[in-house]
Scaffold this active site. Structure first.
Site, PDB file in Angstrom:
ATOM      1  N   SER A 198       0.865  -1.183   0.000  1.00  0.00           N
ATOM      2  CA  SER A 198       0.000   0.000   0.000  1.00  0.00           C
ATOM      3  C   SER A 198       0.900   1.230   0.000  1.00  0.00           C
ATOM      4  O   SER A 198       1.748   1.356  -0.889  1.00  0.00           O
ATOM      5  CB  SER A 198      -0.942  -0.034   1.208  1.00  0.00           C
ATOM      6  OG  SER A 198      -1.881   1.021   1.149  1.00  0.00           O
ATOM      7  N   HIS A 229      -2.661  -0.986  -3.367  1.00  0.00           N
ATOM      8  CA  HIS A 229      -3.863  -0.185  -3.170  1.00  0.00           C
ATOM      9  C   HIS A 229      -3.828   1.065  -4.046  1.00  0.00           C
ATOM     10  O   HIS A 229      -2.834   1.793  -4.074  1.00  0.00           O
ATOM     11  CB  HIS A 229      -3.986   0.229  -1.701  1.00  0.00           C
ATOM     12  CG  HIS A 229      -4.316  -0.909  -0.801  1.00  0.00           C
ATOM     13  ND1 HIS A 229      -4.072  -0.877   0.555  1.00  0.00           N
ATOM     14  CD2 HIS A 229      -4.872  -2.126  -1.045  1.00  0.00           C
ATOM     15  CE1 HIS A 229      -4.476  -2.016   1.099  1.00  0.00           C
ATOM     16  NE2 HIS A 229      -4.951  -2.794   0.147  1.00  0.00           N
ATOM     17  N   ASP A 281      -4.647  -4.574   5.838  1.00  0.00           N
ATOM     18  CA  ASP A 281      -4.913  -5.506   4.748  1.00  0.00           C
ATOM     19  C   ASP A 281      -3.676  -6.376   4.506  1.00  0.00           C
ATOM     20  O   ASP A 281      -2.545  -5.879   4.475  1.00  0.00           O
ATOM     21  CB  ASP A 281      -5.260  -4.720   3.483  1.00  0.00           C
ATOM     22  CG  ASP A 281      -5.887  -5.578   2.409  1.00  0.00           C
ATOM     23  OD1 ASP A 281      -6.336  -6.693   2.712  1.00  0.00           O
ATOM     24  OD2 ASP A 281      -5.945  -5.109   1.256  1.00  0.00           O
TER      25      ASP A 281
END
Length: 205
Positions: free
Chosen positions: A27, A54, A147
């Site tokens: 991310s 992401h 995540d």
């Protein structure tokens, strides 16, 4: 549950863990980390690598274009129902979850975001763990949310290899720290160590 037997250790200090595919999640700070990690993979690298980074859902992803200009291996965005080919780097597109089916093909879906993210690293890793079992390596890099931790845990449960970027090196340590808090990864490594591991995994028969 039976604990998988420990893999033999190579001279490099890495486990000799044979895998058929590598899945990577990142991310915040992920573009720089992935460029450091993947640039220089040799032409002829055999393993497929599937990456979720992401992205804002409102913009098309340019990741495949960016990395195609820098890598010797094939690079493109994963497509629905597409079979996974060796020697290819796949990126998830923006706005869709990316999963791997038991027949080793990709599946795209518009289910609700997970940890505010779509695509979700957890969903990719969990589906890949179910499809590949112990023949899977999962790598989690820098990021600002949780995540990927549950996804790595599923990979570990299925006997796969789990690797986390050293939080001390990560641009944003939240994601690696969340994974380490949830499970005991197979390896915690800086990017240079993860890159050397990727090269070793490709040489195992």
């Amino acid at each position: 549950m039976t604990t998988p037997a420990a893999a033999p250790v190579a001279a490099s200090g890495f486990p000799r863990h044979k895998v058929d595919v590598v899945v990577i999640g990142a991310s915040a700070g992920g573009v720089d980390a992935l460029l450091q990690l993947l640039t220089g993979l040799p032409d002829g690298y055999r393993l497929p690598i599937v990456v979720i980074l992401h992205l804002p859902e409102t913009r098309d992803s340019l990741l495949a274009d960016i990395f195609r200009q820098r890598l010797a291996i094939q690079v493109h965005e994963a497509a629905d129902k597409e079979g996974i080919a060796p020697g290819t780097l796949y990126f998830a597109g923006a706005g869709y979850h990316l999963s791997i089916e038991n027949d080793k093909s990709f599946s795209l879906s518009c289910e609700a975001p997970v940890h505010y993210s779509r695509p979700s690293i957890d969903l990719l890793m969990e589906s890949a763990a179910d499809a590949y079992g112990p023949r899977l390596a999962g790598i989690l890099l820098t990021g600002a949310n949780f995540d990927g931790a549950a996804g790595l845990a599923r990979i570990s449960e299925r006997g796969g290899l789990t690797v986390v970027q050293d939080p001390a090196e990560a641009q944003v340590a939240t994601m690696p720290e969340a994974a380490i808090a949830l499970l005991q990864p197979s390896l915690v490594l800086p990017l240079d160590g993860i890159r050397r591991l990727l090269l070793q995994l490709d040489t195992l028969p």
